[in-house]
Motif scaffolding. Structure first.
Motif: not given
Length: 116
Positions: A1-12, A25-38
């Motif tokens: 489940m370590k996949t990146k967040i999709t744009p649709q998920e980021r929008m929601r 998007q900036d947090l995701d690029k910097l690696g600060l957005l935890d995809s699992t918890k999100s």
């Protein structure tokens, strides 16, 4: 489940958190957005929304979410019902990580610190 967040998920997620999508998007690029918890937050929010709107059985809602997010039913149930899987504890003597089973069996002490 370590996949990146999709744009649709980021929008929601931006709608749920009331944040600008560019910030996420900036947090995701910097690696600060935890995809699992999100993704877990999105699944919990969607589950609450669906259960509030429809009268479907909860097991069907779980199956729908499992198909949508391409996860197993048990993984969705762990997220929704806050189940813990093989919880780890620490040894009272040396602070090493041990399983809950070993902690219960040995009184909170690992096998290395256990007296013979």
């Amino acid at each position: 489940m370590k996949t990146k967040i999709t744009p649709q998920e980021r929008m929601r997620l931006s709608v749920l958190l009331k944040l600008d999508e560019a910030v996420l998007q900036d947090l995701d690029k910097l690696g600060l957005l935890d995809s699992t918890k999100s993704r877990s937050y999105l699944i919990q929010a969607e589950y609450k929304q669906i259960t509030g709107q429809s009268k479907q059985l909860k097991q069907y809602i779980v199956m729908q979410l499992a198909r949508k997010y391409k996860m197993s039913i048990s993984a969705i149930e762990v997220i929704i019902y806050s189940k813990t899987v093989n919880k780890h504890c620490s040894c009272k003597v040396c602070q090493a990580k041990i399983t809950k089973y070993k902690s219960t069996k040995n009184g909170g002490i690992c096998d290395d610190c256990k007296p013979i």
